[in-house]
Design a protein around this motif. Structure first.
Motif, PDB file in Angstrom:
ATOM      1  N   HIS A  79      51.516  24.114  40.877  1.00  0.00           N
ATOM      2  CA  HIS A  79      52.876  24.597  40.627  1.00  0.00           C
ATOM      3  C   HIS A  79      52.954  26.115  40.822  1.00  0.00           C
ATOM      4  O   HIS A  79      53.931  26.626  41.369  1.00  0.00           O
ATOM      5  N   GLY A  80      51.920  26.821  40.393  1.00  0.00           N
ATOM      6  CA  GLY A  80      51.890  28.265  40.586  1.00  0.00           C
ATOM      7  C   GLY A  80      51.864  28.653  42.058  1.00  0.00           C
ATOM      8  O   GLY A  80      52.528  29.606  42.468  1.00  0.00           O
ATOM      9  N   GLY A  81      51.113  27.917  42.866  1.00  0.00           N
ATOM     10  CA  GLY A  81      51.094  28.173  44.300  1.00  0.00           C
ATOM     11  C   GLY A  81      52.446  27.905  44.935  1.00  0.00           C
ATOM     12  O   GLY A  81      52.901  28.648  45.814  1.00  0.00           O
ATOM     13  N   ARG A  82      53.104  26.860  44.467  1.00  0.00           N
ATOM     14  CA  ARG A  82      54.444  26.539  44.981  1.00  0.00           C
ATOM     15  C   ARG A  82      55.445  27.647  44.638  1.00  0.00           C
ATOM     16  O   ARG A  82      56.236  28.074  45.458  1.00  0.00           O
ATOM     17  N   ARG A  83      55.388  28.118  43.396  1.00  0.00           N
ATOM     18  CA  ARG A  83      56.318  29.174  42.972  1.00  0.00           C
ATOM     19  C   ARG A  83      55.975  30.510  43.619  1.00  0.00           C
ATOM     20  O   ARG A  83      56.872  31.288  43.938  1.00  0.00           O
ATOM     21  N   LEU A  84      54.694  30.791  43.804  1.00  0.00           N
ATOM     22  CA  LEU A  84      54.274  32.070  44.379  1.00  0.00           C
ATOM     23  C   LEU A  84      54.745  32.213  45.822  1.00  0.00           C
ATOM     24  O   LEU A  84      55.315  33.242  46.191  1.00  0.00           O
ATOM     25  N   HIS A  85      54.515  31.185  46.616  1.00  0.00           N
ATOM     26  CA  HIS A  85      54.877  31.261  48.029  1.00  0.00           C
ATOM     27  C   HIS A  85      56.265  30.705  48.318  1.00  0.00           C
ATOM     28  O   HIS A  85      56.862  31.024  49.344  1.00  0.00           O
ATOM     29  N   GLY A  86      56.775  29.841  47.452  1.00  0.00           N
ATOM     30  CA  GLY A  86      58.093  29.267  47.673  1.00  0.00           C
ATOM     31  C   GLY A  86      58.130  28.217  48.768  1.00  0.00           C
ATOM     32  O   GLY A  86      59.198  27.880  49.252  1.00  0.00           O
ATOM     33  N   THR A  87      56.978  27.713  49.172  1.00  0.00           N
ATOM     34  CA  THR A  87      56.910  26.692  50.219  1.00  0.00           C
ATOM     35  C   THR A  87      56.058  25.524  49.749  1.00  0.00           C
ATOM     36  O   THR A  87      55.309  25.636  48.773  1.00  0.00           O
ATOM     37  N   GLN A  88      56.166  24.415  50.468  1.00  0.00           N
ATOM     38  CA  GLN A  88      55.327  23.267  50.151  1.00  0.00           C
ATOM     39  C   GLN A  88      53.862  23.568  50.404  1.00  0.00           C
ATOM     40  O   GLN A  88      52.993  23.069  49.701  1.00  0.00           O
TER      41      GLN A  88
ATOM     42  N   SER B  45      62.005  20.220  44.239  1.00  0.00           N
ATOM     43  CA  SER B  45      62.999  21.083  44.869  1.00  0.00           C
ATOM     44  C   SER B  45      62.740  22.535  44.488  1.00  0.00           C
ATOM     45  O   SER B  45      62.079  22.830  43.495  1.00  0.00           O
ATOM     46  N   ARG B  46      63.286  23.413  45.288  1.00  0.00           N
ATOM     47  CA  ARG B  46      63.132  24.837  45.008  1.00  0.00           C
ATOM     48  C   ARG B  46      63.927  25.194  43.773  1.00  0.00           C
ATOM     49  O   ARG B  46      65.031  24.701  43.566  1.00  0.00           O
ATOM     50  N   SER B  47      63.362  26.069  42.965  1.00  0.00           N
ATOM     51  CA  SER B  47      64.074  26.500  41.764  1.00  0.00           C
ATOM     52  C   SER B  47      65.144  27.504  42.164  1.00  0.00           C
ATOM     53  O   SER B  47      64.993  28.232  43.142  1.00  0.00           O
ATOM     54  N   PRO B  48      66.227  27.564  41.414  1.00  0.00           N
ATOM     55  CA  PRO B  48      67.285  28.525  41.760  1.00  0.00           C
ATOM     56  C   PRO B  48      66.795  29.953  41.588  1.00  0.00           C
ATOM     57  O   PRO B  48      65.950  30.234  40.742  1.00  0.00           O
ATOM     58  N   HIS B  49      67.316  30.828  42.408  1.00  0.00           N
ATOM     59  CA  HIS B  49      66.946  32.231  42.325  1.00  0.00           C
ATOM     60  C   HIS B  49      67.559  32.853  41.079  1.00  0.00           C
ATOM     61  O   HIS B  49      68.671  32.510  40.693  1.00  0.00           O
TER      62      HIS B  49
END
Length: 148
Positions: A73-82, A134-138
C-alpha cells in the motif's frame, strides 16, 4: 508565438503542448530507482515474513501479512501507480520462491504447510488488492458538495 498556439489562442481550444504521462512519459531515473528500491524492500519483507510466520504461528503470520500490506500500500501511495504496488510484490514473490527451493540437505525455511499456504495466498491477495484499488482523492480536491 508558434502557429499552433496562435490558432489555439484564437479559437479558445486548449494548447496541444501537454506533457506525456504513464507509459508514454520519458524515463525518469529517480522513479526507476524507487521501483528497484521497493522491489528490494519487498524481498526483505518476504524473507523476514517467512521467518516470523513460521516462528510464532498465528501472531507471526498476521504480523508478516501486515508488513506486506503496509509495503504494498505504501508503494502504491508513494508512486501513485499500480506498478508502485507490484514492484514490492514482485520482490516479495521472488524471495519466497527462492526460499521454497530449499537446500541440498533437504531443509527449507517454512515450518508447516498451513502457514506457508496462508502466507503465500494472503500475500498475493494483498498485492492484488493494493494494485487494483482506486486512486485516493488528492488533498484539497473539491468534493462536489455545496457548502463543503
Amino acid at each position: 508565438m508558434s502557429d499552433g498556439r496562435q490558432r489555439a489562442a484564437r479559437s479558445g481550444a486548449p494548447s496541444r503542448d501537454v506533457p506525456a504521462t504513464g507509459p508514454a512519459a520519458p524515463l525518469d531515473p529517480g522513479r526507476i530507482a524507487g521501483y528497484v528500491g521497493l522491489a528490494v524492500l519487498g524481498a526483505l519483507v518476504g524473507i523476514a515474513g517467512s521467518l516470523v510466520q513460521a516462528a510464532w504461528f498465528p501472531g507471526g503470520l498476521l504480523l508478516a501479512l501486515a508488513a506486506c500490506a503496509g509495503l504494498f500500500h505504501g508503494g502504491r501511495r508513494l508512486h501513485g501507480t499500480q506498478l508502485g504496488a507490484l514492484a514490492p510484490a514482485a520482490g516479495w514473490l521472488i524471495s519466497i520462491m527462492f526460499l521454497l527451493g530449499g537446500r541440498p540437505e533437504g531443509d527449507y525455511v517454512f515450518g508447516d504447510a498451513v502457514g506457508l499456504a496462508l502466507f503465500l495466498l494472503g500475500g498475493m491477495v494483498i498485492a492484488v488488492i493494493c494494485a487494483t484499488m482506486s486512486r485516493s482523492p488528492h488533498p484539497g480536491a473539491d468534493s462536489g458538495r455545496p457548502g463543503k
